[in-house]
Design a protein around this motif. Structure first.
Motif, PDB file in Angstrom:
ATOM      1  N   GLU A  32       0.848  -1.189   0.000  1.00  0.00           N
ATOM      2  CA  GLU A  32       0.000   0.000   0.000  1.00  0.00           C
ATOM      3  C   GLU A  32       0.887   1.243   0.000  1.00  0.00           C
ATOM      4  N   VAL A  33       0.791   2.050  -1.059  1.00  0.00           N
ATOM      5  CA  VAL A  33       1.733   3.162  -1.210  1.00  0.00           C
ATOM      6  C   VAL A  33       1.064   4.528  -1.225  1.00  0.00           C
ATOM      7  N   GLY A  34      -0.260   4.570  -1.092  1.00  0.00           N
ATOM      8  CA  GLY A  34      -0.946   5.871  -1.121  1.00  0.00           C
ATOM      9  C   GLY A  34      -0.449   6.808  -0.042  1.00  0.00           C
ATOM     10  N   SER A  35      -0.278   6.309   1.172  1.00  0.00           N
ATOM     11  CA  SER A  35       0.183   7.166   2.264  1.00  0.00           C
ATOM     12  C   SER A  35       1.663   7.517   2.111  1.00  0.00           C
ATOM     13  N   ILE A  36       2.420   6.696   1.391  1.00  0.00           N
ATOM     14  CA  ILE A  36       3.827   7.023   1.122  1.00  0.00           C
ATOM     15  C   ILE A  36       3.906   8.212   0.179  1.00  0.00           C
ATOM     16  N   VAL A  37       3.124   8.149  -0.889  1.00  0.00           N
ATOM     17  CA  VAL A  37       3.100   9.262  -1.847  1.00  0.00           C
ATOM     18  C   VAL A  37       2.642  10.542  -1.160  1.00  0.00           C
ATOM     19  N   ASP A  38       1.587  10.430  -0.348  1.00  0.00           N
ATOM     20  CA  ASP A  38       1.062  11.595   0.356  1.00  0.00           C
ATOM     21  C   ASP A  38       2.075  12.127   1.370  1.00  0.00           C
ATOM     22  N   GLY A  39       2.768  11.229   2.082  1.00  0.00           N
ATOM     23  CA  GLY A  39       3.750  11.665   3.063  1.00  0.00           C
ATOM     24  C   GLY A  39       4.926  12.391   2.435  1.00  0.00           C
ATOM     25  N   ALA A  40       5.422  11.896   1.291  1.00  0.00           N
ATOM     26  CA  ALA A  40       6.524  12.575   0.602  1.00  0.00           C
ATOM     27  C   ALA A  40       6.091  13.959   0.125  1.00  0.00           C
ATOM     28  N   ARG A  41       4.852  14.068  -0.312  1.00  0.00           N
ATOM     29  CA  ARG A  41       4.340  15.367  -0.774  1.00  0.00           C
ATOM     30  C   ARG A  41       4.209  16.354   0.386  1.00  0.00           C
ATOM     31  N   ARG A  42       3.604  15.912   1.475  1.00  0.00           N
ATOM     32  CA  ARG A  42       3.343  16.813   2.600  1.00  0.00           C
ATOM     33  C   ARG A  42       4.625  17.196   3.332  1.00  0.00           C
ATOM     34  N   ARG A  43       5.501  16.225   3.532  1.00  0.00           N
ATOM     35  CA  ARG A  43       6.696  16.482   4.326  1.00  0.00           C
ATOM     36  C   ARG A  43       7.780  17.205   3.547  1.00  0.00           C
ATOM     37  N   TYR A  44       7.944  16.832   2.282  1.00  0.00           N
ATOM     38  CA  TYR A  44       9.107  17.303   1.540  1.00  0.00           C
ATOM     39  C   TYR A  44       8.770  18.002   0.224  1.00  0.00           C
ATOM     40  N   GLY A  45       7.483  18.136  -0.086  1.00  0.00           N
ATOM     41  CA  GLY A  45       7.090  18.792  -1.326  1.00  0.00           C
ATOM     42  C   GLY A  45       7.530  18.040  -2.565  1.00  0.00           C
ATOM     43  N   VAL A  46       7.634  16.708  -2.468  1.00  0.00           N
ATOM     44  CA  VAL A  46       8.140  15.884  -3.567  1.00  0.00           C
ATOM     45  C   VAL A  46       7.009  15.001  -4.095  1.00  0.00           C
ATOM     46  N   GLU A  47       6.825  15.000  -5.402  1.00  0.00           N
ATOM     47  CA  GLU A  47       5.869  14.101  -6.051  1.00  0.00           C
ATOM     48  C   GLU A  47       6.615  12.852  -6.495  1.00  0.00           C
ATOM     49  N   VAL A  48       6.252  11.714  -5.936  1.00  0.00           N
ATOM     50  CA  VAL A  48       6.948  10.474  -6.245  1.00  0.00           C
ATOM     51  C   VAL A  48       5.994   9.449  -6.839  1.00  0.00           C
ATOM     52  N   SER A  49       6.550   8.543  -7.614  1.00  0.00           N
ATOM     53  CA  SER A  49       5.886   7.301  -8.004  1.00  0.00           C
ATOM     54  C   SER A  49       6.679   6.168  -7.387  1.00  0.00           C
ATOM     55  N   VAL A  50       6.054   5.399  -6.505  1.00  0.00           N
ATOM     56  CA  VAL A  50       6.745   4.285  -5.871  1.00  0.00           C
ATOM     57  C   VAL A  50       6.858   3.146  -6.880  1.00  0.00           C
ATOM     58  N   LEU A  51       8.075   2.666  -7.085  1.00  0.00           N
ATOM     59  CA  LEU A  51       8.329   1.653  -8.100  1.00  0.00           C
ATOM     60  C   LEU A  51       8.345   0.243  -7.529  1.00  0.00           C
ATOM     61  N   ARG A  52       9.155   0.006  -6.493  1.00  0.00           N
ATOM     62  CA  ARG A  52       9.296  -1.373  -6.017  1.00  0.00           C
ATOM     63  C   ARG A  52       9.955  -1.405  -4.652  1.00  0.00           C
ATOM     64  N   LEU A  53       9.800  -2.544  -4.000  1.00  0.00           N
ATOM     65  CA  LEU A  53      10.437  -2.816  -2.717  1.00  0.00           C
ATOM     66  C   LEU A  53      11.942  -2.984  -2.908  1.00  0.00           C
ATOM     67  N   LEU A  54      12.709  -2.433  -1.974  1.00  0.00           N
ATOM     68  CA  LEU A  54      14.157  -2.632  -1.974  1.00  0.00           C
ATOM     69  C   LEU A  54      14.593  -3.522  -0.816  1.00  0.00           C
ATOM     70  N   THR A  55      14.322  -3.082   0.405  1.00  0.00           N
ATOM     71  CA  THR A  55      14.755  -3.843   1.574  1.00  0.00           C
ATOM     72  C   THR A  55      13.719  -3.723   2.685  1.00  0.00           C
ATOM     73  N   ALA A  56      13.813  -4.626   3.642  1.00  0.00           N
ATOM     74  CA  ALA A  56      12.985  -4.568   4.846  1.00  0.00           C
ATOM     75  C   ALA A  56      13.778  -5.164   6.000  1.00  0.00           C
ATOM     76  N   ASP A  57      13.428  -4.744   7.213  1.00  0.00           N
ATOM     77  CA  ASP A  57      14.155  -5.237   8.373  1.00  0.00           C
ATOM     78  C   ASP A  57      13.522  -6.486   8.966  1.00  0.00           C
ATOM     79  N   ARG A  58      12.528  -7.028   8.284  1.00  0.00           N
ATOM     80  CA  ARG A  58      11.925  -8.280   8.723  1.00  0.00           C
ATOM     81  C   ARG A  58      11.702  -9.165   7.515  1.00  0.00           C
ATOM     82  N   ALA A  59      11.485 -10.438   7.775  1.00  0.00           N
ATOM     83  CA  ALA A  59      11.444 -11.409   6.681  1.00  0.00           C
ATOM     84  C   ALA A  59      10.198 -11.293   5.826  1.00  0.00           C
ATOM     85  N   ALA A  60       9.118 -10.755   6.395  1.00  0.00           N
ATOM     86  CA  ALA A  60       7.853 -10.724   5.668  1.00  0.00           C
ATOM     87  C   ALA A  60       7.004  -9.585   6.208  1.00  0.00           C
ATOM     88  N   PRO A  61       6.048  -9.110   5.412  1.00  0.00           N
ATOM     89  CA  PRO A  61       5.143  -8.090   5.922  1.00  0.00           C
ATOM     90  C   PRO A  61       4.222  -8.670   6.985  1.00  0.00           C
TER      91      PRO A  61
END
Length: 389
Positions: A32-61
């Protein structure tokens, strides 16, 4: 539970730019990336398109600290941290997970909506992972949804075209589709019915029976249109092929008996038809007045019992029994000499085995960095199948 997100940015040519400071988002589910896009816009004024997962600190969501690759149209004005990202091409990478991919898909959707007299004034990315990318497109004539899926789900458009003529009141309205997995859907009022009670589950089962009864005579046509054919012995071969390379020792006896079991299922006398393949309440959208069955990418032609088994998954016996009894009564009215209850009992472990094969198929066709989404699902489903056999 929530997520802490880090976005490694690239431009539309794929040139790495650096990482935004990490920030929190409320939804724990990685796709779910809607809140990521919104957070980048609100916090940093950046319009992003989330492409893909890179890393995580746990084995699974779900949850945890998760990093993603995201695309920007121009370098942001905020300071970026140095970041090392593997940008090497990957043959199983989804088109929308590559720089420029979202822009190409959105351009296609906007052209199609312009052709329909529905200009787009706002775009909101909702989801991005190995099984789909989803955007909401808003305009004066209402909202539409762009969904793009991998090759193993591309038959969804064919299913939606069939539903539009067979049971239009129960299906999403398909506005456009192409041959790369893009589909454009009209907005459906209401919400996803994850919290459906017993009465609503019973209504969903009755709705799907309407679909399946109508599809009996069109099974061959649906297969010819690209819907997977998983009837009888074909399903047994399909399961074995996809589980090859996985440790299936826990279900060795079930696999050895699978062809004979499917023969016993066929003797129960129910017809093959269109199966949704993932008929949980969250794949139904409703507003209290009507229901629409969505997300037909897992659909196949096969035994109708698979859908009632999915719809009752996770319920206790007290809640399951009346739903299965009503399902069986509908089929017995259609086929008086059939034995629907025995078919359900025989297919219960096969349903879990089929899901293990589905997840194995996902893993074989997605890039390795996305494996954490599904890696644990194959052994979990095999264990469940063994316990039900």
């Amino acid at each position: 539970m929530s997520r802490t997100v880090t976005l490694a940015l690239v431009d539309s040519a794929g040139t790495p730019l650096g990482a935004l400071p990490s920030f929190g988002v409320p939804e724990p589910w990685w796709q779910e990336v809607g809140s990521i896009v919104d957070g980048a816009r609100r916090r940093y004024g950046v319009e992003v398109s989330v492409l893909r997962l890179l890393t995580a600190d746990r084995a699974a969501p779900p949850g945890g600290c998760v990093s993603y690759l995201a695309e920007v149209g121009a370098p942001p004005r905020v300071p970026l941290a140095p970041v090392t990202v593997d940008l090497a091409p990957q043959p199983r990478r989804a088109p929308w997970a590559q720089p420029g991919g979202p822009a190409r898909s959105l351009a296609w959707a906007k052209r199609e909506l312009d052709r329909l007299g529905r200009p787009v004034t706002g775009v909101n990315q909702q989801r991005s992972w190995n099984l789909s990318a989803i955007w909401r497109l808003d305009g004066p004539q209402g909202s539409a949804w762009l969904k793009q899926v991998p090759a193993f789900f591309r038959h969804e458009a064919a299913v939606l075209r069939w539903l539009a003529t067979a049971t239009p009141d129960l299906a999403p309205t398909l506005l456009a589709a192409d041959d790369t997995g893009r589909i454009l859907l009209d907005h459906i009022p209401g919400d996803d019915r994850y919290a459906a009670d017993q009465a609503e589950r019973a209504a969903i089962a009755a709705d799907q029976h309407t679909v399946q009864r109508r599809a009996i005579g069109d099974a061959d046509a649906l297969v010819a249109a690209g819907v997977p054919d998983l009837r009888g012995p074909t399903l047994a071969r399909w399961i074995r092929d996809r589980l090859a390379g996985h440790d299936t020792s826990v279900v060795a006896d079930l696999l050895a008996d699978l062809d004979a079991r499917m023969d016993r299922v066929r003797a129960c006398g129910l017809p093959d038809t269109l199966v949704h393949g993932d008929l949980h309440p969250g794949n139904v959208r409703g507003d209290g007045r009507s229901r629409t069955i969505i997300d037909w990418g897992d659909a196949f032609v096969g035994h109708p019992a698979f859908d009632i088994l999915e719809l009752t998954e996770g319920l206790d016996e007290i809640d399951t029994a009346p739903l299965v009894a009503a399902w069986a009564a509908r089929w017995r009215a259609e086929r008086p000499d059939s034995d629907p209850e025995r078919a359900v009992d025989l297919l219960r472990p096969v349903a879990a085995l089929r899901l293990a094969a589905v997840y194995a198929m996902f893993l074989a066709n997605i890039e390795p960095s996305e494996h954490p989404y599904h890696r644990d699902d194959v052994p979990a489903c095999l264990e469940r199948a063994a316990g039900l056999a």
